[in-house]
Design a protein around this motif. Structure first.
Motif, short mmCIF file in Angstrom:
data_model
loop_
_atom_site.label_atom_id
_atom_site.label_comp_id
_atom_site.label_asym_id
_atom_site.label_seq_id
_atom_site.Cartn_x
_atom_site.Cartn_y
_atom_site.Cartn_z
N GLY A 1 -3.56 15.10 -1.32
CA GLY A 1 -3.94 13.69 -1.26
C GLY A 1 -2.91 12.77 -1.87
N LYS A 2 -3.42 11.90 -2.76
CA LYS A 2 -2.55 10.88 -3.33
C LYS A 2 -1.48 11.47 -4.25
CE LYS A 2 -4.79 6.82 -2.33
NZ LYS A 2 -4.50 5.40 -2.37
N HIS A 3 -1.71 12.71 -4.74
CA HIS A 3 -0.71 13.32 -5.62
C HIS A 3 0.62 13.54 -4.90
CE1 HIS A 3 -3.97 15.07 -8.49
NE2 HIS A 3 -3.48 13.93 -8.95
N SER B 1 2.26 11.56 -3.11
CA SER B 1 3.17 10.42 -3.13
C SER B 1 3.56 9.98 -4.55
CB SER B 1 2.53 9.24 -2.36
OG SER B 1 1.28 8.96 -2.93
N VAL B 2 3.08 10.73 -5.52
CA VAL B 2 3.41 10.38 -6.91
C VAL B 2 4.84 10.84 -7.23
CG1 VAL B 2 2.79 10.82 -9.32
CG2 VAL B 2 1.00 10.54 -7.62
N GLU C 1 -8.64 14.17 -4.40
CA GLU C 1 -7.29 13.63 -4.53
C GLU C 1 -6.97 12.55 -3.50
OE1 GLU C 1 -7.91 16.91 -4.59
OE2 GLU C 1 -6.57 17.97 -5.94
N THR C 2 -7.79 12.44 -2.46
CA THR C 2 -7.42 11.48 -1.41
C THR C 2 -7.61 10.03 -1.88
OG1 THR C 2 -9.65 11.75 -0.55
CG2 THR C 2 -7.88 12.97 0.54
N GLY C 3 -8.36 9.84 -2.91
CA GLY C 3 -8.52 8.48 -3.45
C GLY C 3 -9.71 8.40 -4.37
N TRP C 4 -9.55 7.64 -5.37
CA TRP C 4 -10.62 7.53 -6.37
C TRP C 4 -11.89 6.96 -5.75
CZ3 TRP C 4 -11.89 9.27 -10.89
CH2 TRP C 4 -12.85 8.61 -11.66
N ASP D 1 -12.75 7.12 -2.59
CA ASP D 1 -12.97 7.68 -1.26
C ASP D 1 -14.46 8.02 -1.11
OD1 ASP D 1 -13.04 9.04 1.10
OD2 ASP D 1 -11.07 9.97 0.80
#
Lengths: 607, 287
Positions: free
Chosen positions: A196-198, A200-201, A243-246, A248
């Motif tokens: 998920g968002k991790h 792109s960190v 992980e896709t978004g808080w 979500d």
């Protein structure tokens, strides 16, 4: 003076004495090197040499198994650069005990081109001492350079504990361990795959600056993230968040405690169920029937989730539907088990009609009548009398059922395929047949020979359905005795030229009744054309052509007495060649006097 | 004239052998000069070592020549067949023996390391040396021909008429030269003093007869001087039958030794060839 060989013996002795001190080495062209010292001696030659092959590689590798393995694998220096060479070309022997058998290509170990081994040394490896890697011993306990693996882990310790496999070059190179190629680095292979968002960190957000690759804590989310709930909810964050978004929502519903709120529940607002408070359970309870009407009227029990696990009312998974189908009035068997749900529960039907009001009491409710009503009178048109769920074909209408028709299947007819008689053109074969007489299906091979019999009873007058070739025929007008009883009909009643010309089968009427009509006269007319004339029956029977006992006196008038009794028949009845070239045994000799056969030793001139 | 031609041929043959040896030595000097160890790393190791194509070739050709050399024995054995003159056969024997030996030495690359090779080398060396010495003896051995003596005696007759007959008579009165048909080399060598005595007796017989005639004839100084020279020459030629018999006897026993060592050499060469062939060292025929 006689020659005295004493001086020759002395020379020969001296000549041989030259070899005596080293008699064990008479043939050897020199001492072996230290490593091969135990192979010294003329009796040991065949340990390395074989007849006609100088030095046999297979004999070398029988001891040097490590080299043999390299050659086999086409690996290492021997298996690559020197694979085609014989061992003796480089390792020259018989040069003395102190001779060094290993001649480093290039003139010395320091000049050795490691690329010749199939593994060139580059970058940092060029600075490493040979014995840093080559520190093993072979099976003979001697230090060896061969047999090393080319995998990094064979020399280097894997700090990743094999998490990334053994292909270190995926990330590292030979310049420096720390030079990691980030582009090629696959975080998914670590203990903490990035989802998920991790994904792109920035690396530095977790690994810091300068980067620290090991010892990063990641067992809980709070190792990196702050808890906005300030500890109000127990358990891991992943119980609700992904992980896709808080925020979500979709994933939050997946993680809903108690039951999933996916599928049909996705459009239901939280407050519809949580009617008291968002963090309190619904007042109607957690069971489906708290909200939904039990439309199956308890037929499938009260636990809706058994079938509607994914919280969707319509469009259940096929497997679920099929499993539950046994509880309906229409149990799926055989071919029905493999029919797609939508073939019966067509999406074109309205939801009400599609499942609960579906008609299924008769086959034609779903299937088309292939016979187009041909059997509507039979069992009220019910297919099940002939077909079942195993398939349309073969049918259940077998031989026994056929007996209920006007044409019971007997004899060979049992094995005949349906379509052989029931041919087109009806919608699906012609099942109603008027043909019952044999000739309607079978061709009459006798032509007009048996018209009378045909009128009397048709083919059945002679034949039955069991076997065409075993007719019921009264042969008493010409009894079949002896060998005739076993003879095939066609051996007498064969298709003559006239029959063939007339296009009919063999003639059964007018067949010859005398022996000569069928049998060849092997005596070539001896008994037909000279007196007294004899018929075949005078001597032979129908049992066998060979005459069992021949009374020579009674039949010929010439008694076989005395020595004549022991004389073989051919002695008098010899074979003669006729003018047409045929050979025949002469039985009618025409003479009966002694001198006809025997010469007169007494007075030949008196003859 | 014939003697001169023979000497010339021998010189040419000797030069050819030396030239061949020099040529082969020049070709491989840098290789042959190295130790056993160092040779392996020399580029010529795969060319000139005994098992390599050229080095092995030396051995094959040299051996072929040595076996050809043996044909001389056959020619001697079957002398009655008269296949070419014995002198030409002997020349071929010498030629193949020398050239073959040189090639075999280069085949060994000057290192006889196996016992068979050592035996072969020793035998070969002995055969060659004994052959050369034998050939030298053969050249020195005169024929037992007295025609030369008669020519000198005819010349002497001019100064001392009637001297020939008593000289020949006194020589014939002496015992025939001792001939040793089957004597060993040692026995032949031991007989040399006896042969020398027999020679001296013959020379003395000539001088004794001539001394009597000189007293009976007064000659002027020039004639006396010429007469003395002819008497000395006649004395030498009178010894010739003894020298011929002694030479023939020595040559026989010497040849016997030469032949025996040659057979030993052939034996060890055969062992060497068989062993090499069995182990696959088959020159250009190796698989």
């Amino acid at each position: 003076m006689t020659q005295r060989p004493s001086w020759r013996l002395a020379v020969l002795g001296a000549w041989l004495l030259m070899a005596a001190p080293v008699s064990a080495q008479l043939l050897s062209p020199g001492e072996l090197a230290k490593a091969h010292a135990k192979l010294e001696g003329d009796s040991e030659c065949l340990k390395c040499h074989s007849s006609g092959k100088r030095i046999e590689t297979s004999l070398c590798t029988s001891c040097h198994d490590d080299i043999g393995a390299e050659l086999k694998r086409h690996a290492g220096l021997h298996g690559n650069t020197y694979a085609a060479k014989a061992c003796g070309e480089c390792h020259v022997e018989h040069r003395g005990r102190n001779y060094d058998l290993v001649r480093w290509p290039g003139g010395g170990r320091e000049h050795f081109a490691h690329a010749d081994t199939g593994w060139p040394l580059v970058d940092k490896h060029t600075q490493v001492q040979c014995n840093k890697c080559h520190n093993t011993k072979n099976t003979r306990g001697a230090p060896t350079f061969v047999g090393l693996s080319q995998t990094c882990s064979s020399c280097h310790k894997d700090p990743h504990d094999n998490r990334f496999g053994n292909d270190c070059k995926q990330c590292h190179n030979e310049k420096a361990w720390t030079q990691v190629d980030k582009q090629r680095f696959d975080h998914a292979k670590t203990r903490y795959p990035l989802l998920g968002k991790h994904q792109s960190v920035q690396c530095a957000k977790c690994h810091g600056e300068p980067a620290k690759w090991r010892g990063i804590e990641f067992s809980t989310c709070t190792n990196c993230h702050k808890d906005p709930h300030k500890g109000r909810f127990e358990g891991a964050c992943t119980g609700c968040h992904v992980e896709t978004g808080w925020k979500d929502l979709h994933m939050q519903r997946t993680a809903h405690p108690g039951l999933s709120i996916m599928g049909g529940h996705t459009s239901v607002k939280c407050e519809t169920c949580h009617d008291r408070k968002i963090d309190e359970p619904p007042s109607k309870g957690a069971r489906c029937v708290g909200c939904h009407v039990p439309v199956h009227e308890a037929k499938f029990g009260n636990n809706c989730a058994e079938c509607h696990k994914s919280i969707q009312w319509m469009g259940l998974a096929d497997a679920v539907g099929r499993q539950a189908h046994d509880q309906t009035a229409f149990v799926l068997r055989d071919k029905h088990e493999r029919v797609a749900c939508t073939d019966c529960h067509s999406p074109k039907l309205s939801a009400n009609k599609r499942f609960r009001q579906l008609t299924f009491d008769r086959c034609v409710a779903c299937h088309q009548d292939s016979h187009q009503g041909e059997f509507s009178a039979r069992d009220g048109g019910e297919c099940a009398s002939c077909h079942d769920e195993r398939g349309f074909s073969p049918t259940r209408f077998g031989v026994e059922a056929h007996a209920s028709t006007r044409f019971a299947l007997l004899g060979q007819h049992v094995t005949v395929a349906c379509a052989s008689c029931h041919v087109a053109p009806r919608p699906r074969l012609d099942w109603r047949m008027d043909k019952q007489a044999c000739a309607q299906c079978h061709e009459n091979p006798h032509g007009a020979q048996f018209d009378t019999e045909m009128k009397a009873g048709g083919c059945a007058h002679c034949h039955n359905a069991k076997d065409w070739k075993q007719p019921n025929i009264d042969h008493s007008s010409w009894p079949l005795t002896g060998a005739h009883s076993n003879a095939a009909c066609a051996s007498c009643h064969h298709v003559s030229e006239a029959d063939a010309k007339a296009g009919r089968g063999a003639s059964y009427r007018g067949a010859p009744r005398e022996c000569e009509g069928c049998h060849e006269d092997v005596h070539k007319g001896q008994f037909r054309l000279s007196e007294p004339v004899r018929s075949c029956k005078d001597c032979h029977t129908t049992t066998a052509f060979q005459i069992e006992s021949f009374d020579h006196q009674a039949r010929t008038g010439f008694a076989l007495e005395g020595k004549h009794e022991r004389v073989g028949c051919p002695k008098c009845h010899g074979s003669e060649t006729l003018r047409n070239g045929e050979a025949v045994r002469r039985f009618r000799l025409g003479y009966d006097k002694c001198r006809d056969c025997h010469a007169d030793p007494h007075r030949p001139e008196m003859r | 004239m014939a003697r001169l031609r023979t000497h010339k041929a021998q010189i040419v043959l000797g030069l050819c052998v030396v030239a061949l040896a020099a040529l082969l030595l020049r070709r491989g000097a840098s290789f042959y000069g190295l130790s056993l160890d160092a040779r392996v790393d020399h580029p010529d190791f795969r060319v000139l070592s005994p098992g390599s194509p050229v080095g092995h070739g030396y051995g094959v050709v040299g051996t072929a020549l040595i076996f050809t050399n043996l044909l001389y024995l056959a020619r001697r054995r079957f002398a009655a067949a008269r296949l070419g003159s014995m002198r030409n056969w002997l020349d071929l024997h010498v030629f193949t023996g020398l050239f073959g030996s040189v090639l075999v030495v280069f085949h060994s690359a000057f290192q006889a390391r196996s016992q068979v090779a050592i035996l072969t080398s020793v035998s070969l060396g002995f055969v060659v040396v004994s052959g050369i010495i034998g050939r030298y003896f053969y050249g020195l051995t005169p024929t037992a021909d007295l025609s030369e003596l008669r020519r000198v005696l005819d010349a002497l007759e001019r100064f001392l008429p009637g001297v020939s007959a008593p000289i020949m008579q006194s020589i014939r009165a002496l015992p025939a030269p001792t001939s040793r048909e089957r004597a060993s080399l040692a026995m032949s060598l031991a007989a040399i003093p006896a042969w020398r005595r027999e020679q001296e007796l013959r020379r003395q017989a000539v001088h004794d007869v001539c001394a009597g005639f000189l007293q009976q004839h007064s000659l002027d100084p020039a004639a006396r001087k010429e007469t003395k020279r002819l008497i000395n020459e006649a004395g030498k030629l009178a010894r010739q039958p003894v020298r011929a018999a002694a030479g023939a006897s020595l040559l026989r026993s010497w040849r016997s030794l030469h032949r025996f060592t040659a057979l030993l050499m052939i034996l060890s060469v055969t062992v060497h060839i068989v062993v090499a062939w069995v182990f696959g060292f088959r020159w250009i025929f190796s698989s």
